[in-house]
Scaffold this motif. Structure first.
Motif, PDB file in Angstrom:
ATOM      1  N   GLN A 148       1.104  -0.825  -0.116  1.00 37.71           N
ATOM      2  CA  GLN A 148      -0.131  -0.116  -0.161  1.00 37.71           C
ATOM      3  C   GLN A 148       0.837   1.826   0.089  1.00 37.71           C
ATOM      4  O   GLN A 148       0.177   2.389  -1.008  1.00 37.71           O
ATOM      5  CB  GLN A 148      -0.822   0.080   1.286  1.00 37.71           C
ATOM      6  N   LEU A 149       1.828   1.256   0.700  1.00 39.14           N
ATOM      7  CA  LEU A 149       2.588   2.553   0.508  1.00 39.14           C
ATOM      8  C   LEU A 149       3.118   2.981  -0.739  1.00 39.14           C
ATOM      9  O   LEU A 149       3.208   4.022  -0.656  1.00 39.14           O
ATOM     10  CB  LEU A 149       3.514   2.665   2.448  1.00 39.14           C
ATOM     11  N   VAL A 150       4.273   2.097  -1.287  1.00 40.20           N
ATOM     12  CA  VAL A 150       4.709   2.096  -2.354  1.00 40.20           C
ATOM     13  C   VAL A 150       3.564   2.760  -3.857  1.00 40.20           C
ATOM     14  O   VAL A 150       3.885   2.879  -4.395  1.00 40.20           O
ATOM     15  CB  VAL A 150       5.316   0.382  -2.467  1.00 40.20           C
ATOM     16  N   THR A 151       2.507   1.428  -3.813  1.00 43.64           N
ATOM     17  CA  THR A 151       1.571   1.448  -4.413  1.00 43.64           C
ATOM     18  C   THR A 151       0.703   3.195  -4.641  1.00 43.64           C
ATOM     19  O   THR A 151       0.138   3.557  -5.659  1.00 43.64           O
ATOM     20  CB  THR A 151       0.766   0.311  -4.981  1.00 43.64           C
ATOM     21  N   ARG A 152       0.074   2.817  -3.614  1.00 41.02           N
ATOM     22  CA  ARG A 152      -0.626   3.993  -3.012  1.00 41.02           C
ATOM     23  C   ARG A 152      -0.177   5.562  -2.711  1.00 41.02           C
ATOM     24  O   ARG A 152      -0.547   6.795  -1.875  1.00 41.02           O
ATOM     25  CB  ARG A 152      -2.036   3.642  -2.692  1.00 41.02           C
ATOM     26  N   GLN A 153       1.484   5.104  -1.795  1.00 39.47           N
ATOM     27  CA  GLN A 153       1.626   6.130  -1.340  1.00 39.47           C
ATOM     28  C   GLN A 153       1.465   6.566  -0.274  1.00 39.47           C
ATOM     29  O   GLN A 153       1.368   7.915   0.710  1.00 39.47           O
ATOM     30  CB  GLN A 153       1.600   7.445  -2.113  1.00 39.47           C
ATOM     31  N   GLN A 154       0.484   5.646   0.869  1.00 36.09           N
ATOM     32  CA  GLN A 154      -0.216   6.096   1.733  1.00 36.09           C
ATOM     33  C   GLN A 154      -0.467   4.205   1.911  1.00 36.09           C
ATOM     34  O   GLN A 154      -1.311   3.274   1.253  1.00 36.09           O
ATOM     35  CB  GLN A 154      -1.865   6.415   2.087  1.00 36.09           C
ATOM     36  N   VAL A 155      -1.256   4.248   3.607  1.00 39.09           N
ATOM     37  CA  VAL A 155      -1.066   3.420   4.489  1.00 39.09           C
ATOM     38  C   VAL A 155      -2.806   3.187   4.807  1.00 39.09           C
ATOM     39  O   VAL A 155      -2.935   3.966   5.899  1.00 39.09           O
ATOM     40  CB  VAL A 155      -0.725   2.385   5.476  1.00 39.09           C
ATOM     41  N   ASP A 156      -3.899   2.769   4.169  1.00 41.67           N
ATOM     42  CA  ASP A 156      -5.283   2.780   5.512  1.00 41.67           C
ATOM     43  C   ASP A 156      -5.544   2.401   6.544  1.00 41.67           C
ATOM     44  O   ASP A 156      -4.063   1.915   7.256  1.00 41.67           O
ATOM     45  CB  ASP A 156      -6.168   2.097   4.451  1.00 41.67           C
ATOM     46  N   ASP A 157      -5.988   2.403   7.010  1.00 46.31           N
ATOM     47  CA  ASP A 157      -6.794   2.652   8.815  1.00 46.31           C
ATOM     48  C   ASP A 157      -6.394   0.621   9.413  1.00 46.31           C
ATOM     49  O   ASP A 157      -6.075   0.902  10.365  1.00 46.31           O
ATOM     50  CB  ASP A 157      -7.791   3.101   9.440  1.00 46.31           C
ATOM     51  N   VAL A 158      -6.975   0.241   8.597  1.00 42.29           N
ATOM     52  CA  VAL A 158      -7.611  -0.955   8.946  1.00 42.29           C
ATOM     53  C   VAL A 158      -6.156  -1.555   8.276  1.00 42.29           C
ATOM     54  O   VAL A 158      -5.476  -2.337   9.467  1.00 42.29           O
ATOM     55  CB  VAL A 158      -8.339  -2.003   7.928  1.00 42.29           C
ATOM     56  N   THR A 159      -5.063  -1.511   7.202  1.00 46.10           N
ATOM     57  CA  THR A 159      -4.270  -2.199   7.177  1.00 46.10           C
ATOM     58  C   THR A 159      -2.691  -1.878   8.044  1.00 46.10           C
ATOM     59  O   THR A 159      -1.976  -2.607   8.787  1.00 46.10           O
ATOM     60  CB  THR A 159      -3.706  -1.632   5.623  1.00 46.10           C
ATOM     61  N   TYR A 160      -2.977  -0.524   8.445  1.00 42.39           N
ATOM     62  CA  TYR A 160      -1.809   0.404   9.587  1.00 42.39           C
ATOM     63  C   TYR A 160      -1.952  -0.657  11.120  1.00 42.39           C
ATOM     64  O   TYR A 160      -0.861  -0.728  11.512  1.00 42.39           O
ATOM     65  CB  TYR A 160      -1.851   1.781   9.508  1.00 42.39           C
ATOM     66  N   ALA A 161      -3.541  -0.877  11.361  1.00 47.17           N
ATOM     67  CA  ALA A 161      -3.766  -1.262  12.907  1.00 47.17           C
ATOM     68  C   ALA A 161      -3.334  -3.130  13.000  1.00 47.17           C
ATOM     69  O   ALA A 161      -2.523  -3.566  14.100  1.00 47.17           O
ATOM     70  CB  ALA A 161      -4.857  -1.375  12.738  1.00 47.17           C
ATOM     71  N   ARG A 162      -3.767  -3.646  11.879  1.00 41.92           N
ATOM     72  CA  ARG A 162      -3.061  -4.818  12.174  1.00 41.92           C
ATOM     73  C   ARG A 162      -1.967  -4.814  11.731  1.00 41.92           C
ATOM     74  O   ARG A 162      -0.822  -6.133  12.675  1.00 41.92           O
ATOM     75  CB  ARG A 162      -3.210  -5.805  10.945  1.00 41.92           C
ATOM     76  N   ALA A 163      -0.850  -4.247  11.030  1.00 46.22           N
ATOM     77  CA  ALA A 163       0.222  -4.162  11.764  1.00 46.22           C
ATOM     78  C   ALA A 163       1.576  -3.925  12.228  1.00 46.22           C
ATOM     79  O   ALA A 163       1.606  -4.244  13.181  1.00 46.22           O
ATOM     80  CB  ALA A 163       1.338  -3.382  10.357  1.00 46.22           C
ATOM     81  N   ALA A 164       0.583  -2.996  12.927  1.00 43.68           N
ATOM     82  CA  ALA A 164       0.855  -1.933  14.426  1.00 43.68           C
ATOM     83  C   ALA A 164       0.521  -3.486  15.723  1.00 43.68           C
ATOM     84  O   ALA A 164       1.620  -3.721  16.500  1.00 43.68           O
ATOM     85  CB  ALA A 164      -0.251  -1.069  15.049  1.00 43.68           C
ATOM     86  N   VAL A 165      -0.109  -3.715  14.835  1.00 42.42           N
ATOM     87  CA  VAL A 165      -0.395  -5.248  16.035  1.00 42.42           C
ATOM     88  C   VAL A 165       0.638  -6.733  16.605  1.00 42.42           C
ATOM     89  O   VAL A 165       1.396  -7.008  16.890  1.00 42.42           O
ATOM     90  CB  VAL A 165      -2.179  -6.069  16.409  1.00 42.42           C
TER      91      VAL A 165
END
Length: 207
Positions: A148-165
């Protein structure tokens, strides 16, 4: 062409063999030849040519040796201090390389990913742009966050929260820094049209 295979070198920057380098260039060259070149070639990637010029993203750094040396030190810091497990580290690297279609980066890191324990199926899926069936939520989270970060230049909240866990704050920062490092590598590879080498690693002694 100074003994260099055109497919192995840089189409837009001339190769810089060690003879004739300025002192600051020579210092960086010798540092890369002592550390990064053996590391790459142990993994099965050619990183030095017959005339001693460096292959892959290494040769371009010699044209800006002060900034290039600083960038190399950040890579070394990542290597010794990242909190990311080796498998996750290589998932991130390959995901960036695949998104940028950076052939040398994929070529160099595929054997490293294999050595880290990623299966051929997972590696092939990442490189082809498909989403692999990962063995863990940790690995899936790293892939989704990076893509997401590479292709959209941002990360949505759901993906961020999962990675943060999975990774916590330190792991997320380490991941973003790693993504940035390999975006730099891929930019170098693509901007200077660096090809994938042909043939086995060369033997060259720095003199």
């Amino acid at each position: 062409m100074n003994g260099q295979d055109p497919a192995a070198g840089t189409a837009r920057l001339r190769p810089l063999p060690p003879v004739g380098l300025a002192p600051v260039q020579r210092a960086l060259y010798e540092s890369l030849a002592a550390r990064e070149v053996p590391w790459a070639e142990r993994a099965g990637a050619r990183a030095i040519d017959r005339d001693g010029s460096l292959l892959g993203p290494f040769n371009p750094l010699l044209f800006s040796p002060v900034i290039g040396a600083a960038l190399v030190e950040v890579f070394r810091a990542d290597g010794r201090a990242t909190s990311l497990p080796p498998r996750v580290h290589e998932i991130v690297v390959l995901t960036v390389g695949a998104a940028w279609r950076a052939g040398y980066e994929i070529y160099a890191h595929t054997p490293i990913a294999e050595a880290a324990g990623l299966s051929d199926t997972v590696i092939e899926a990442i490189v082809s742009g498909g989403r692999p069936d990962f063995e863990s939520a940790e690995e899936a989270g790293a892939y989704d966050f990076t893509l997401q970060l590479v292709t959209r230049q941002q990360v949505d909240d759901v993906t961020y929260a999962r990675a943060a866990v999975e990774f916590g704050d330190e792991g997320l920062v380490d991941m973003v820094l790693l993504i940035g490092l390999y975006l730099s590598v891929c930019a170098i590879i693509n901007a200077f049209d660096i090809g994938v080498p042909v043939g086995p690693a060369e033997s060259f002694s720095v003199r």
